[in-house]
Design an enzyme around this catalytic site. Structure first.
Site, PDB file in Angstrom:
ATOM      1  N   SER A 129       0.739  -1.175   0.160  1.00 29.91           N
ATOM      2  CA  SER A 129       0.000  -0.189   0.085  1.00 29.91           C
ATOM      3  C   SER A 129       0.706   1.218  -0.002  1.00 29.91           C
ATOM      4  CB  SER A 129      -0.886  -0.060   1.201  1.00 29.91           C
ATOM      5  OG  SER A 129      -0.148   0.281   2.185  1.00 29.91           O
TER       6      SER A 129
ATOM      7  N   LYS B 255       0.564   4.502   6.803  1.00 31.49           N
ATOM      8  CA  LYS B 255      -0.078   5.228   5.600  1.00 31.49           C
ATOM      9  C   LYS B 255       0.465   6.568   5.917  1.00 31.49           C
ATOM     10  CE  LYS B 255      -3.177   2.005   4.180  1.00 31.49           C
ATOM     11  NZ  LYS B 255      -2.193   0.836   4.497  1.00 31.49           N
TER      12      LYS B 255
END
Length: 164
Positions: free
Chosen positions: A83, A120
Site C-alpha cells: 500500500s 499510511k
C-alpha cells in the site's frame, strides 16, 4: 464521532524493535559483517565511475546516530504489503518509527485503528483525518463514528535490501 490521539500503545500482534534489537535488525539488513559507521564517498554520489579522491575521505557516517536507533523512543518494524509503494516503501522493507516526532499532515505514520496497525500517509483537513495509501489499488482509511485512531509514531526512514 471517532476519537483521534497522537500517542498510545498498539494492542496488536506485531513486533516493534526497540534498541538494541533495532541495531541487530539493522546489522541483519546491511549484512552480517557490516559496520554501523560507514565512510561516505561524497555528499552526492554519481552513478558512474567513482572519483579516485573518494579514497581520501576520512569522515564516517554513524548509522545508529543518523537513524537515532540508540534512542528509547525509536523503533523498527518490517513492512508487509504494497500500500505504500508510491512513497518508496515496499513489502519487506524495514521502517524506522520515531514516537517523539509530532505527526503532521503529509507525514508517513504508523497508526492503530480498531486494534489494527497500518502504515499510511496522514491527511488532515481541519477536524477531518484520513490515512492515505500511496498505491491507487488501496482505498483511503477514513475513521467512522465510534472508531479510535491512534497515531503511534512517524516513519522517519526506510531501509531497503536489494539482495545479494
Amino acid at each position: 464521532m471517532f476519537s483521534y490521539r497522537s500517542s498510545g500503545l498498539p494492542s496488536v500482534g506485531i513486533t516493534l524493535l526497540p534498541p538494541p534489537a533495532a541495531e541487530h535488525a539493522l546489522r541483519l539488513a546491511l549484512g552480517p559483517s557490516s559496520l554501523l559507521t560507514l565512510p561516505p564517498v561524497s555528499l552526492k554520489t554519481p552513478a558512474g565511475f567513482p572519483s579516485p579522491a573518494a579514497d581520501f575521505e576520512c569522515d564516517r557516517v554513524d548509522l545508529l546516530e543518523r537513524l537515532e536507533l540508540d534512542k528509547p523512543y525509536v523503533f523498527m518494524t518490517r513492512v508487509r504489503g504494497q500500500s505504500m509503494t508510491g512513497r518508496g516503501i515496499d513489502d519487506g522493507d524495514l521502517i524506522v518509527i520515531n514516537r517523539k516526532v509530532t505527526p503532521r499532515h503529509g507525514h508517513i505514520v504508523v497508526a492503530v485503528l480498531d486494534n489494527e496497525l497500518t502504515c499510511k500517509t496522514l491527511h488532515r483537513e481541519g477536524d477531518r483525518v484520513r490515512l492515505v495509501a500511496a498505491n491507487p489499488d488501496f482505498p483511503d482509511i477514513v475513521p467512522k463514528d465510534g472508531q479510535e485512531l491512534v497515531i503511534w509514531g512517524v516513519v522517519t526512514s526506510c531501509i531497503k535490501s536489494f539482495g545479494t
